[in-house]
Design a protein around this motif. Structure first.
Motif, PDB file in Angstrom:
ATOM      1  N   ASP A   8       0.771  -1.307   0.052  1.00 26.25           N
ATOM      2  CA  ASP A   8       0.109   0.028  -0.073  1.00 26.25           C
ATOM      3  C   ASP A   8       0.802   1.213  -0.031  1.00 26.25           C
ATOM      4  O   ASP A   8       0.246   2.331  -0.388  1.00 26.25           O
ATOM      5  N   LEU A   9       2.053   1.076   0.496  1.00 26.79           N
ATOM      6  CA  LEU A   9       3.048   2.164   0.542  1.00 26.79           C
ATOM      7  C   LEU A   9       3.860   2.513  -0.520  1.00 26.79           C
ATOM      8  O   LEU A   9       4.011   3.473  -1.256  1.00 26.79           O
ATOM      9  N   PHE A  10       4.431   1.126  -1.252  1.00 25.17           N
ATOM     10  CA  PHE A  10       5.306   1.237  -2.383  1.00 25.17           C
ATOM     11  C   PHE A  10       4.850   0.923  -3.563  1.00 25.17           C
ATOM     12  O   PHE A  10       5.530   0.543  -4.691  1.00 25.17           O
ATOM     13  N   GLY A  11       3.378   0.560  -3.611  1.00 22.61           N
ATOM     14  CA  GLY A  11       2.948  -0.131  -4.865  1.00 22.61           C
ATOM     15  C   GLY A  11       3.040  -1.527  -4.906  1.00 22.61           C
ATOM     16  O   GLY A  11       3.927  -2.046  -4.497  1.00 22.61           O
ATOM     17  N   ARG A  12       2.206  -2.439  -5.730  1.00 27.79           N
ATOM     18  CA  ARG A  12       2.217  -3.699  -5.777  1.00 27.79           C
ATOM     19  C   ARG A  12       3.504  -4.133  -6.604  1.00 27.79           C
ATOM     20  O   ARG A  12       3.786  -5.437  -6.870  1.00 27.79           O
ATOM     21  N   ARG A  13       3.853  -3.463  -7.834  1.00 25.17           N
ATOM     22  CA  ARG A  13       4.548  -3.932  -9.076  1.00 25.17           C
ATOM     23  C   ARG A  13       5.810  -4.460  -8.542  1.00 25.17           C
ATOM     24  O   ARG A  13       5.907  -6.017  -8.960  1.00 25.17           O
ATOM     25  N   LEU A 122       4.242  -5.187 -18.712  1.00 23.13           N
ATOM     26  CA  LEU A 122       2.914  -4.760 -18.866  1.00 23.13           C
ATOM     27  C   LEU A 122       2.401  -3.982 -17.501  1.00 23.13           C
ATOM     28  O   LEU A 122       1.040  -3.449 -17.507  1.00 23.13           O
ATOM     29  N   TYR A 123       2.934  -4.441 -16.289  1.00 24.65           N
ATOM     30  CA  TYR A 123       2.069  -3.903 -15.143  1.00 24.65           C
ATOM     31  C   TYR A 123       2.690  -2.844 -14.456  1.00 24.65           C
ATOM     32  O   TYR A 123       3.780  -2.750 -13.849  1.00 24.65           O
ATOM     33  N   TYR A 124       1.901  -1.645 -14.474  1.00 27.60           N
ATOM     34  CA  TYR A 124       2.389  -0.443 -14.001  1.00 27.60           C
ATOM     35  C   TYR A 124       1.138   0.142 -13.193  1.00 27.60           C
ATOM     36  O   TYR A 124       0.697   0.976 -13.723  1.00 27.60           O
ATOM     37  N   PRO A 125       1.186  -0.392 -11.991  1.00 24.74           N
ATOM     38  CA  PRO A 125       0.190   0.202 -10.930  1.00 24.74           C
ATOM     39  C   PRO A 125       0.749   1.442 -10.311  1.00 24.74           C
ATOM     40  O   PRO A 125       1.885   1.843 -10.512  1.00 24.74           O
ATOM     41  N   PRO A 126      -0.166   2.314  -9.536  1.00 24.89           N
ATOM     42  CA  PRO A 126       0.387   3.473  -8.945  1.00 24.89           C
ATOM     43  C   PRO A 126       1.547   3.279  -8.079  1.00 24.89           C
ATOM     44  O   PRO A 126       1.481   2.094  -7.271  1.00 24.89           O
ATOM     45  N   ALA A 127       2.727   3.954  -8.355  1.00 26.64           N
ATOM     46  CA  ALA A 127       3.770   3.495  -7.256  1.00 26.64           C
ATOM     47  C   ALA A 127       3.655   3.873  -5.916  1.00 26.64           C
ATOM     48  O   ALA A 127       4.105   3.164  -4.948  1.00 26.64           O
ATOM     49  N   HIS A 128       2.805   4.866  -5.432  1.00 22.88           N
ATOM     50  CA  HIS A 128       2.375   5.225  -4.105  1.00 22.88           C
ATOM     51  C   HIS A 128       0.993   5.087  -3.936  1.00 22.88           C
ATOM     52  O   HIS A 128       0.195   6.330  -3.702  1.00 22.88           O
ATOM     53  N   PRO A 129       0.401   4.106  -3.564  1.00 24.67           N
ATOM     54  CA  PRO A 129      -1.277   4.147  -3.459  1.00 24.67           C
ATOM     55  C   PRO A 129      -1.629   5.061  -2.413  1.00 24.67           C
ATOM     56  O   PRO A 129      -2.859   5.491  -2.613  1.00 24.67           O
ATOM     57  N   ARG A 130      -0.855   5.229  -1.180  1.00 31.26           N
ATOM     58  CA  ARG A 130      -1.597   6.080  -0.234  1.00 31.26           C
ATOM     59  C   ARG A 130      -1.034   7.638  -0.459  1.00 31.26           C
ATOM     60  O   ARG A 130      -1.110   8.415   0.298  1.00 31.26           O
ATOM     61  N   GLY A 131      -0.448   7.823  -1.679  1.00 29.22           N
ATOM     62  CA  GLY A 131       0.228   9.133  -1.889  1.00 29.22           C
ATOM     63  C   GLY A 131       1.289   9.484  -1.098  1.00 29.22           C
ATOM     64  O   GLY A 131       1.544  10.853  -1.100  1.00 29.22           O
ATOM     65  N   LEU A 132       1.859   8.823  -0.713  1.00 29.17           N
ATOM     66  CA  LEU A 132       3.278   9.089   0.168  1.00 29.17           C
ATOM     67  C   LEU A 132       4.441   8.725  -0.878  1.00 29.17           C
ATOM     68  O   LEU A 132       4.556   7.941  -1.476  1.00 29.17           O
ATOM     69  N   GLY A 133       5.480   9.680  -1.026  1.00 28.64           N
ATOM     70  CA  GLY A 133       6.823   9.404  -1.422  1.00 28.64           C
ATOM     71  C   GLY A 133       7.513   8.349  -0.925  1.00 28.64           C
ATOM     72  O   GLY A 133       7.452   8.021   0.221  1.00 28.64           O
ATOM     73  N   PHE A 134       8.497   7.794  -1.613  1.00 32.09           N
ATOM     74  CA  PHE A 134       9.441   6.814  -1.255  1.00 32.09           C
ATOM     75  C   PHE A 134      10.143   7.183  -0.008  1.00 32.09           C
ATOM     76  O   PHE A 134       9.965   6.234   1.123  1.00 32.09           O
ATOM     77  N   GLN A 338     -10.294   1.181   0.745  1.00 36.42           N
ATOM     78  CA  GLN A 338      -9.431   0.354  -0.613  1.00 36.42           C
ATOM     79  C   GLN A 338      -7.891   0.785  -0.498  1.00 36.42           C
ATOM     80  O   GLN A 338      -7.354   0.415  -1.191  1.00 36.42           O
ATOM     81  N   VAL A 339      -7.616   2.261   0.090  1.00 37.59           N
ATOM     82  CA  VAL A 339      -6.360   2.517   0.266  1.00 37.59           C
ATOM     83  C   VAL A 339      -5.512   1.768   1.048  1.00 37.59           C
ATOM     84  O   VAL A 339      -4.194   1.684   1.200  1.00 37.59           O
ATOM     85  N   GLU A 340      -6.199   0.778   1.999  1.00 40.72           N
ATOM     86  CA  GLU A 340      -5.768  -0.247   2.747  1.00 40.72           C
ATOM     87  C   GLU A 340      -5.725  -1.589   2.182  1.00 40.72           C
ATOM     88  O   GLU A 340      -6.057  -2.544   3.167  1.00 40.72           O
ATOM     89  N   LEU A 341      -6.248  -1.984   1.045  1.00 43.72           N
ATOM     90  CA  LEU A 341      -6.211  -3.303   0.459  1.00 43.72           C
ATOM     91  C   LEU A 341      -5.109  -3.977   0.744  1.00 43.72           C
ATOM     92  O   LEU A 341      -5.504  -5.305   0.793  1.00 43.72           O
ATOM     93  N   GLY A 342      -4.004  -3.529   0.575  1.00 47.19           N
ATOM     94  CA  GLY A 342      -2.779  -4.584   0.869  1.00 47.19           C
ATOM     95  C   GLY A 342      -2.805  -5.016   2.290  1.00 47.19           C
ATOM     96  O   GLY A 342      -2.369  -6.145   2.565  1.00 47.19           O
ATOM     97  N   ILE A 343      -3.230  -4.192   3.137  1.00 46.12           N
ATOM     98  CA  ILE A 343      -3.315  -4.732   4.467  1.00 46.12           C
ATOM     99  C   ILE A 343      -4.269  -5.720   4.802  1.00 46.12           C
ATOM    100  O   ILE A 343      -4.091  -6.987   5.324  1.00 46.12           O
ATOM    101  N   SER A 344      -5.478  -5.765   4.172  1.00 43.76           N
ATOM    102  CA  SER A 344      -6.508  -6.724   4.192  1.00 43.76           C
ATOM    103  C   SER A 344      -6.172  -7.838   3.301  1.00 43.76           C
ATOM    104  O   SER A 344      -6.480  -9.004   3.985  1.00 43.76           O
ATOM    105  N   GLY A 345      -5.583  -7.669   2.130  1.00 36.22           N
ATOM    106  CA  GLY A 345      -5.217  -8.821   1.402  1.00 36.22           C
ATOM    107  C   GLY A 345      -3.854  -9.559   2.073  1.00 36.22           C
ATOM    108  O   GLY A 345      -4.014 -10.846   2.003  1.00 36.22           O
ATOM    109  N   GLY A 346      -3.114  -8.924   2.859  1.00 35.56           N
ATOM    110  CA  GLY A 346      -1.981  -9.497   3.493  1.00 35.56           C
ATOM    111  C   GLY A 346      -2.540 -10.370   4.792  1.00 35.56           C
ATOM    112  O   GLY A 346      -2.308 -11.433   4.864  1.00 35.56           O
TER     113      GLY A 346
END
Length: 481
Positions: A8-13, A122-134, A338-346
């Motif tokens: 959720d912080l760094f993107g799924r890619r 092919l897979y380029y999702p948003p790099a920062h899903p929560r809008g935070l820089g790296f 859904q900005v915390e989808l990674g948490i729920s998925g994990g």
């Protein structure tokens, strides 16, 4: 869980690409392995890679309309169809033909390699899903929570494994489990009270609407996986002990294994085809769990004369499981912002794999203890009544699980004794498997109650697409990049 939450912080890619690279390396290592140590290391690498690759179970759904969430979760899990249907058949043949078993590693290695290439290009999702820089995300990572979770999970899972090979009152088992659960409690307290900016498990997702949004679906997902492993302990044991012998052709064993595996696939296909038409998501989930629990527990009626009945019951139970597993994951995903989808998925992954680990320990221990107790009561009496000297009973008990060659070495043995002892040995498994299957009712009732307490996800199954790929023409509609 750690990589899922932080995607959720760094993107799924790169998590997905890294997972497939690790699986590729692990499969190659497993395929070329010359000893058990290398094989163990290969599985460790494959496991960590698979934990990352499983992020596809929510990386794909977020790219499609929410009303298709159950379909996209199932599509992301299509590889399991090949694994559960073709895998056992390929394995049983491969181990009979020299080094052919190595292709059980090489084949998925090819799949992982293709995945790496496709994801990279092919897979380029948003790099920062929560809008935070790296840099900010790296600074705000929940390092303490990650360490506590890794430590607690390791201690608990190792302790659970040891319950299978050591007495439950062993200091090793008690020490591992007590320290593991103590660390898990410390992890929960740390996540709740520490001033964390990006916690791995935010308290609010568990407490939302008194747990109806996420916690109860999480419990359902946990127990549903336990039922899968119960079925895969009870039914294969019935095949081995009740329905086949050393002389049975391999084809017969394979045919008997199909109802369970095909039932799982059928359940997921039914969900894809009829889930939207049926609707009433909460009660459909409850009904599928009820079917899984009912027919799973009915496996306890198994004996050598009920082969057809057991094939039918295991098929129906697995149909319920196939539907319930995919729907429980859908409920878990829809239970958080859904900005915390990674948490729920994990956490969905944790519920599946932790539930499986606990189930293997619980059900294997029940089966071993109950069957062993009945075997010591039934087998000696039957064997001695058929003419076996009492001094040969220990040798007979040791030889029975090993087959005819071992039985022939028992002093004073005869065919009449073998037949009598074999029937008593089967009867001990009737008792052991019955208790194992019926014990699953305790967990199943909890899951049914949890289903009834879940919120219905119907209002969330809408046309909204949560995320667009950055290389897609709709990328501008993303609220973060």
């Amino acid at each position: 869980m750690i990589c899922g939450a932080n995607s959720d912080l760094f993107g799924r890619r790169w998590f997905l690409i890294m997972g497939n690279v690790l699986m590729l390396a692990g499969y190659i290592m497993g395929g070329v392995a010359k000893n058990a140590t290398t094989e163990i290391a290969a599985f460790a690498i494959i496991g960590f890679g698979a934990g990352n690759a499983q992020l596809a179970a929510f990386a794909l759904p977020e790219l499609l309309p929410n009303k298709w969430r159950h379909i996209s979760v199932t599509i992301a899990d299509l590889g399991t169809w090949l694994a559960v249907v073709v895998g056992p058949i390929a394995a049983r043949y491969a181990i009979r033909h020299g080094d052919a078993w190595r292709w059980l590693f090489y084949a998925p290695a090819i799949g992982a390699a293709l995945s790496v290439v496709a994801l990279y290009f092919l897979y380029y999702p948003p790099a920062h899903p929560r809008g935070l820089g790296f840099k900010r995300a790296l600074k705000e990572l929940d390092y303490g929570g990650a360490m506590l979770f890794i430590l607690s999970a390791t201690l608990i899972l190792v302790g659970i494994v040891y319950t299978i090979i050591l007495p439950s009152n062993s200091p090793t088992v008690i020490g591992l489990l007590v320290s593991g659960f103590a660390t898990l409690i410390a992890f929960g307290l740390y996540e709740h009270f520490a001033p964390l900016k990006q916690p791995l498990t935010p308290t609010h997702i568990f407490t939302a609407d008194y747990g109806r949004e996420f916690t109860f679906p999480f419990i359902v997902g946990f127990v549903v996986t336990m039922f899968y492993y119960m079925t895969n302990i009870v039914y294969p044991t019935q095949i081995a002990v009740f329905f086949t012998t050393e002389a049975s052709p391999l084809s017969e064993t394979l045919i008997l294994s199909l109802p369970s595996n095909l039932g799982l696939v059928a359940g997921e296909i039914f969900l894809m085809l009829f889930g939207t038409r049926i609707g009433h998501w909460k009660w459909a989930l409850t009904a599928s769990v009820f079917i899984m629990v009912l027919f799973g527990a009915l496996l306890g009626l198994g004996n050598p004369e009920r082969k057809g009945m057991m094939m039918g019951f295991v098929f129906l139970s697995q149909v319920g499981f196939g539907w319930a597993q995919m729907m429980s994951i859908t409920f878990i995903q829809m239970g958080v912002p859904q900005v915390e989808l990674g948490i729920s998925g994990g956490l969905a992954g944790v519920s599946r794999f932790a539930g499986g680990a606990i189930a293997i320990s619980v059900y294997s221990t029940i089966l071993a203890n109950v069957q062993g107790s009945w075997a010591t009561k039934l087998v000696p009496a039957a064997a001695e009544a058929a003419g076996l000297p009492s001094s040969s009973v220990p040798a007979l008990l040791a030889a029975l699980p090993l087959g005819s060659a071992a039985l022939q070495q028992v002093p004073g043995i005869s065919m009449d004794i073998i037949v009598a002892a074999g029937a008593a040995f089967q009867e001990s498994y009737v008792h052991g498997l019955r208790t194992t299957a019926l014990s699953s009712l305790a967990f199943g009732i909890v899951a049914i109650i949890a289903c009834a307490l879940c919120n219905d996800i119907g209002p969330k199954m809408n046309d909204k697409i949560e995320v667009f790929l950055e290389n897609d023409k709709f990328a501008g509609q993303n609220t973060y990049h």
